[in-house]
Design a protein around this motif. Sequence first.
Motif, PDB file in Angstrom:
ATOM      1  N   ASN A  72     113.488  82.585  57.757  1.00 57.47           N
ATOM      2  CA  ASN A  72     112.181  82.645  57.121  1.00 57.47           C
ATOM      3  C   ASN A  72     112.300  82.397  55.622  1.00 57.47           C
ATOM      4  O   ASN A  72     113.074  83.042  54.932  1.00 57.47           O
ATOM      5  CB  ASN A  72     111.559  84.027  57.363  1.00 57.47           C
ATOM      6  CG  ASN A  72     110.262  84.200  56.608  1.00 57.47           C
ATOM      7  OD1 ASN A  72     109.459  83.275  56.535  1.00 57.47           O
ATOM      8  ND2 ASN A  72     110.080  85.374  56.044  1.00 57.47           N
ATOM      9  N   ILE A  92     109.323  82.127  53.708  1.00 55.18           N
ATOM     10  CA  ILE A  92     108.028  82.473  53.130  1.00 55.18           C
ATOM     11  C   ILE A  92     108.231  83.588  52.108  1.00 55.18           C
ATOM     12  O   ILE A  92     108.685  84.675  52.449  1.00 55.18           O
ATOM     13  CB  ILE A  92     107.032  82.945  54.208  1.00 55.18           C
ATOM     14  CG1 ILE A  92     106.807  81.848  55.249  1.00 55.18           C
ATOM     15  CG2 ILE A  92     105.714  83.364  53.567  1.00 55.18           C
ATOM     16  CD1 ILE A  92     106.127  80.623  54.712  1.00 55.18           C
ATOM     17  N   ARG A  93     107.919  83.290  50.870  1.00 56.59           N
ATOM     18  CA  ARG A  93     108.097  84.281  49.802  1.00 56.59           C
ATOM     19  C   ARG A  93     106.961  85.300  49.786  1.00 56.59           C
ATOM     20  O   ARG A  93     107.179  86.490  49.549  1.00 56.59           O
ATOM     21  CB  ARG A  93     108.164  83.559  48.450  1.00 56.59           C
ATOM     22  CG  ARG A  93     108.454  84.442  47.261  1.00 56.59           C
ATOM     23  CD  ARG A  93     109.851  84.970  47.309  1.00 56.59           C
ATOM     24  NE  ARG A  93     110.288  85.460  46.010  1.00 56.59           N
ATOM     25  CZ  ARG A  93     111.248  86.330  45.846  1.00 56.59           C
ATOM     26  NH1 ARG A  93     111.906  86.789  46.894  1.00 56.59           N
ATOM     27  NH2 ARG A  93     111.621  86.733  44.644  1.00 56.59           N
ATOM     28  N   ALA A  94     105.736  84.822  50.001  1.00 60.29           N
ATOM     29  CA  ALA A  94     104.587  85.724  49.931  1.00 60.29           C
ATOM     30  C   ALA A  94     103.559  85.352  50.983  1.00 60.29           C
ATOM     31  O   ALA A  94     103.388  84.187  51.331  1.00 60.29           O
ATOM     32  CB  ALA A  94     103.953  85.684  48.544  1.00 60.29           C
ATOM     33  N   SER A  95     102.868  86.361  51.482  1.00 60.81           N
ATOM     34  CA  SER A  95     101.755  86.183  52.404  1.00 60.81           C
ATOM     35  C   SER A  95     100.494  86.695  51.721  1.00 60.81           C
ATOM     36  O   SER A  95     100.525  87.742  51.071  1.00 60.81           O
ATOM     37  CB  SER A  95     101.986  86.971  53.699  1.00 60.81           C
ATOM     38  OG  SER A  95     103.213  86.617  54.307  1.00 60.81           O
ATOM     39  N   PHE A 105     104.279  79.879  50.569  1.00 69.20           N
ATOM     40  CA  PHE A 105     103.488  81.068  50.875  1.00 69.20           C
ATOM     41  C   PHE A 105     102.540  80.743  52.020  1.00 69.20           C
ATOM     42  O   PHE A 105     102.284  79.576  52.321  1.00 69.20           O
ATOM     43  CB  PHE A 105     102.722  81.567  49.647  1.00 69.20           C
ATOM     44  CG  PHE A 105     101.647  80.643  49.143  1.00 69.20           C
ATOM     45  CD1 PHE A 105     100.329  80.772  49.571  1.00 69.20           C
ATOM     46  CD2 PHE A 105     101.951  79.642  48.223  1.00 69.20           C
ATOM     47  CE1 PHE A 105      99.336  79.926  49.095  1.00 69.20           C
ATOM     48  CE2 PHE A 105     100.960  78.790  47.744  1.00 69.20           C
ATOM     49  CZ  PHE A 105      99.647  78.936  48.187  1.00 69.20           C
ATOM     50  N   GLU A 106     102.066  81.776  52.681  1.00 70.44           N
ATOM     51  CA  GLU A 106     101.144  81.612  53.797  1.00 70.44           C
ATOM     52  C   GLU A 106      99.856  82.384  53.521  1.00 70.44           C
ATOM     53  O   GLU A 106      99.826  83.308  52.700  1.00 70.44           O
ATOM     54  CB  GLU A 106     101.785  82.093  55.100  1.00 70.44           C
ATOM     55  CG  GLU A 106     102.086  83.584  55.116  1.00 70.44           C
ATOM     56  CD  GLU A 106     102.697  84.063  56.430  1.00 70.44           C
ATOM     57  OE1 GLU A 106     102.776  83.275  57.378  1.00 70.44           O
ATOM     58  OE2 GLU A 106     103.091  85.258  56.488  1.00 70.44           O
ATOM     59  N   SER A 125     102.363  88.714  59.527  1.00 71.15           N
ATOM     60  CA  SER A 125     102.777  87.861  58.410  1.00 71.15           C
ATOM     61  C   SER A 125     104.300  87.828  58.284  1.00 71.15           C
ATOM     62  O   SER A 125     105.011  88.567  58.967  1.00 71.15           O
ATOM     63  CB  SER A 125     102.156  88.360  57.108  1.00 71.15           C
ATOM     64  OG  SER A 125     102.724  89.598  56.704  1.00 71.15           O
ATOM     65  N   GLY A 137     105.905  87.112  54.843  1.00 73.55           N
ATOM     66  CA  GLY A 137     106.350  87.122  53.462  1.00 73.55           C
ATOM     67  C   GLY A 137     107.128  88.359  53.042  1.00 73.55           C
ATOM     68  O   GLY A 137     106.916  89.452  53.566  1.00 73.55           O
ATOM     69  N   GLU A 138     108.009  88.158  52.078  1.00 72.83           N
ATOM     70  CA  GLU A 138     108.720  89.285  51.473  1.00 72.83           C
ATOM     71  C   GLU A 138     107.743  90.162  50.702  1.00 72.83           C
ATOM     72  O   GLU A 138     107.907  91.377  50.607  1.00 72.83           O
ATOM     73  CB  GLU A 138     109.804  88.755  50.529  1.00 72.83           C
ATOM     74  CG  GLU A 138     110.563  89.830  49.783  1.00 72.83           C
ATOM     75  CD  GLU A 138     111.560  89.262  48.786  1.00 72.83           C
ATOM     76  OE1 GLU A 138     112.153  90.061  48.027  1.00 72.83           O
ATOM     77  OE2 GLU A 138     111.744  88.029  48.755  1.00 72.83           O
TER      78      GLU A 138
END
Length: 321
Positions: free
Chosen positions: A2, A4-7, A35-36, A81, A83-84
């Motif tokens: 994964n 994805i840094r942020a959701s 990001f998502e 989600s 993201g971190e």
Amino acid sequence: MNDIRASVIIPTKNPGMIFQDVLVAVTSQKTDWPFEIIVIDSGSKDGTIEFVKQFPQVSLIEISAIEFGHGRTRNLAISKSNGEFIAVITHDAKPVDCHWLANLVSCAEHDERIAGVFGRHIAYPSASIYTKRELELHFEGFDAFPIVHLQDKSRYSNDVGYRQFLHFFSDNNALIRRSVWETIPYPDVDFAEDQAWAKLIIEAGYHKAYSKAGAVFHSHDYTLFERFQRSFDESYAFRRFFGYILCSDLRSGIRSVSALSWRDINFAKKTGLLKGSPGVVLHAVIDNVMRVFGHYLGAKGDRLPAAIVKRISRDKKLFAQ
């Protein structure tokens, strides 16, 4: 793996046209990492669902109105989600620029002990002068303390103002660290889920941060009755979840109305508003009465019949439609 840094999580329920600007602003964010965006809707009937489906990069979760809960619904969306970090905003909170998300994440990256970040609210340009001033004064109070944690347990136990300052948090515009959420999710409460969560993370020893740069446009020009309803909900929740009594009796209520109104009239004198728009000033004074009366009744909410509470509450009406 994964990456994805942020959701970004956006709960929606019949937001109207304002949400279209919000979603466009969120999809236009510029970051150095992926990001998502997840919209979780609880029964909109105003075209929101159809609008969201026009954005292939946005994930949509649909739940029924009866399933909605301020903490529960956000937890559900976060659980879906990747993201971190998870940015949580409301459907009427529009990022002020394309760096909003990057600014929130940058603030959290400053220290791994930071569990959550809340960002500034700026009134929409169309908002009333008193709404603009109220938001400016409120968020200016955090400028000198951008990162806080529980340093004085004795003061925390005895000083209500200190406790309120430490656990103020607004997920109209916020970011939380996933690793913390996994052990401390949102409480399943019917109001003030953001501050209830912040209280838990502060008492667990985590830090909380404020981002002036990670700002959104978010404001409401309430009608006088809506102000009463909003204040009732706030006071009722604060009494139940935190033990705070925002207005203990009519005498203290009169003092509060007098102090707030004196402040607003002085502002009107200095700015020329008193002469130029006396009706606006009168509305502000009556608004203070409705605010304090709502706080007074909310503090006694447990003694009121459930049917009366349901009738008064603005929040219950909004999410029961």
